[in-house]
Design an enzyme around this catalytic site. Sequence first.
Site, short mmCIF file in Angstrom:
data_model
loop_
_atom_site.label_atom_id
_atom_site.label_comp_id
_atom_site.label_asym_id
_atom_site.label_seq_id
_atom_site.Cartn_x
_atom_site.Cartn_y
_atom_site.Cartn_z
N GLY A 1 22.97 6.73 -17.49
CA GLY A 1 23.40 8.11 -17.26
C GLY A 1 24.46 8.22 -16.18
O GLY A 1 24.81 9.32 -15.77
N HIS A 2 24.97 7.06 -15.73
CA HIS A 2 25.94 7.06 -14.64
C HIS A 2 27.31 6.57 -15.12
O HIS A 2 27.40 5.70 -15.97
CB HIS A 2 25.46 6.16 -13.50
CG HIS A 2 24.18 6.61 -12.87
ND1 HIS A 2 24.13 7.42 -11.77
CD2 HIS A 2 22.89 6.37 -13.22
CE1 HIS A 2 22.88 7.65 -11.44
NE2 HIS A 2 22.10 7.02 -12.31
N HIS B 1 19.77 18.03 -10.18
CA HIS B 1 19.07 17.73 -11.44
C HIS B 1 17.64 17.27 -11.13
O HIS B 1 17.28 17.11 -9.96
CB HIS B 1 19.83 16.68 -12.27
CG HIS B 1 19.95 15.34 -11.63
ND1 HIS B 1 20.83 15.09 -10.60
CD2 HIS B 1 19.33 14.16 -11.88
CE1 HIS B 1 20.76 13.81 -10.25
NE2 HIS B 1 19.84 13.23 -11.00
N HIS C 1 25.50 7.27 -3.09
CA HIS C 1 24.55 6.78 -4.10
C HIS C 1 24.79 5.32 -4.46
O HIS C 1 25.40 4.99 -5.47
CB HIS C 1 24.60 7.62 -5.39
CG HIS C 1 24.27 9.05 -5.20
ND1 HIS C 1 24.33 9.97 -6.22
CD2 HIS C 1 23.87 9.75 -4.10
CE1 HIS C 1 24.01 11.17 -5.77
NE2 HIS C 1 23.71 11.05 -4.47
N ASP D 1 24.86 12.68 -9.69
CA ASP D 1 24.88 11.72 -10.80
C ASP D 1 25.63 12.34 -11.98
O ASP D 1 25.37 13.49 -12.34
CB ASP D 1 23.46 11.37 -11.23
CG ASP D 1 22.66 10.67 -10.14
OD1 ASP D 1 23.27 10.31 -9.11
OD2 ASP D 1 21.45 10.49 -10.31
N GLY E 1 0.79 -1.23 0.00
CA GLY E 1 0.00 0.00 0.00
C GLY E 1 0.82 1.27 0.00
O GLY E 1 0.26 2.36 -0.16
N ASP F 1 3.12 4.15 -1.42
CA ASP F 1 3.33 4.72 -2.75
C ASP F 1 4.79 5.09 -2.98
O ASP F 1 5.37 4.73 -4.00
CB ASP F 1 2.44 5.96 -2.93
CG ASP F 1 0.96 5.62 -2.86
OD1 ASP F 1 0.57 4.59 -3.43
OD2 ASP F 1 0.21 6.37 -2.23
N HIS G 1 18.92 1.41 -24.63
CA HIS G 1 19.05 2.25 -23.44
C HIS G 1 20.52 2.33 -23.07
O HIS G 1 21.26 1.35 -23.19
CB HIS G 1 18.26 1.67 -22.28
CG HIS G 1 18.37 2.46 -21.01
ND1 HIS G 1 17.85 3.73 -20.89
CD2 HIS G 1 18.96 2.18 -19.82
CE1 HIS G 1 18.10 4.19 -19.68
NE2 HIS G 1 18.78 3.27 -19.02
N ASP H 1 29.30 9.77 -6.89
CA ASP H 1 28.28 8.81 -7.32
C ASP H 1 28.90 7.42 -7.52
O ASP H 1 29.92 7.28 -8.20
CB ASP H 1 27.68 9.33 -8.64
CG ASP H 1 26.70 8.36 -9.28
OD1 ASP H 1 26.10 7.54 -8.56
OD2 ASP H 1 26.53 8.44 -10.52
#
Length: 552
Positions: free
Chosen positions: A364-365, A70, A387, A160, A45, A47, A361, A192
């Site tokens: 971005g890291h 960002h 991170h 990042d 339940g 979110d 794909h 990161d």
Amino acid sequence: MAEKLKIISLGGLNEVGKNLTVYEYGADIIIVDCGLGFPDDDMYGVDIVIPDVAYLVKNRSRIRGIVLTHGHEDHIGALPYIMREISAPMYATPLTAGLIELKLAEHHLLETTTLEVRMPGDVIKLGCFKVEFIHVNHSIPDTVSLAIKTPVGMIIHTSDFKIDTTPVSGGMINLARLGELGNRGVVALVSDSTNIERQGYSVSESKVGEWLDELFRGCTKRILVTTFASNVHRVQQVIDCAAKYGRRIAITGRSMENALRVSIDLGCVSVPDGLLMDINQIKGLPPEKIVIITTGSQGEPMSALYRMAFAGHRQVDIKAGDRVIISASAVPGNEKTVSRVIDELFRRGAEVFYDKISELHVSGHAYQEELKMMIALVKPKYFIPIHGEHRHLSMHAKLAAQMGIETKDIVVSDIGQVIELTAKSINKNGSVPSGKVLVDGTGVGDVGSVVLRDRQHLAQDGMLVVIVNLSSEDGSLVAMPDIITRGFVYVKESEELMRELKDVVLDTIDEYTAENVNDISALKTAIKADLSSHLFKKTKRNPMILPVVTEI
């Protein structure tokens, strides 16, 4: 004794997401990022998950500003919830600010918060701190690393990043500025760690455009593309392919529509005149003239692609022969939901391209070699990986040691731990309140560990409600007990068990009345204990038992 700089992560360590880092010196505090995380499978339940900011609430008068690197959800998503409890000016680049404004407006907070736009190269003074924005590459435009000048020296907070020599827009990461700061002297690099497990160099975002072009070229089918709403570079490349091959574009999914509108307004995305159309207009065009860009790359049940796949979208149904391009990889934990959507798309006859069978794909890291390059450029005295899960942080620490940083100068921390830093020393020293705050609908934090444990209990073993009516005059039983079950057994198929359970309840009530104890609470406890014992012996199950005893 001289003051020490404190670095405290309230999220983003030993986990993926809800990134929030606190820098504190004397009477001044600044916050870097304020992100959300996604719930684990057993958080029924729930979110979203946001950081526990009790420490910041306690010290709210000392907060000089919030700096956002960002516009990804794991860096800005918690702002609407946390800004209800603390008040501080926010600073962000144009696209990041635009996405934040959408969030604040949705939560009716835009009028009561201060959000200032800054550009790469700008320096802002926040108490004793000076923060410089440095342009870096990532999977969303307007991403910055931060050079934070503190009384103990310069800190580089990468956030990042990746090193992309051929980015779609915005130019290459400003390695020159990072190198310049490194030559001047950097006390600590806070970096990161997300892709530390990947060797070599990350692939340029522009390569995705080449792969998309192959799927567009010569295709006579309707094309649907899904990616992260915030991946503006990816959306731009889809737009470019559509324009090249004479297709018009329809957008569906609220987050995609919002992100694209902000990106177009700010000039981050360029769309030729007449290319965009309303989703309701697609029925008037042949399939080879249509591209639909949609949300749903993570299989979210309320997303547009999910609703298309399961025939719940008002304007679009997936048809046999549609070409569906999922230009994203599954975020850890979302693999099952993504697979379910892909299976349903195949079941409907669609031609599906996704990361397992096609290169659609790129991350971005930074990969290992880029992380090494960052360390080599910055030449920090101290190193703090952030991170990532613990394995990511540990591997990044090992990489830093290979780059020549002494082990005693590398700190692998955890959320809530306080890192104290001077120009000559770095140590962990104590901790502050930290953890996860669960958001369920409009409730923030009201789903605590007890509620979550009850939900897990209900999900695993179901529940059983026993209703007992007693006479208020003599405590005798007015009617036979009623037993209602949910998620445990179906009553009609387990009549024998239900009779046994009623007998157990009757025996418990007989003992209660025989002892002439007028304590309803004690009776409830006894019923619960006796039923629980009997059920476990008979079924090896342990449902939640809720006795309801009323006096009539």
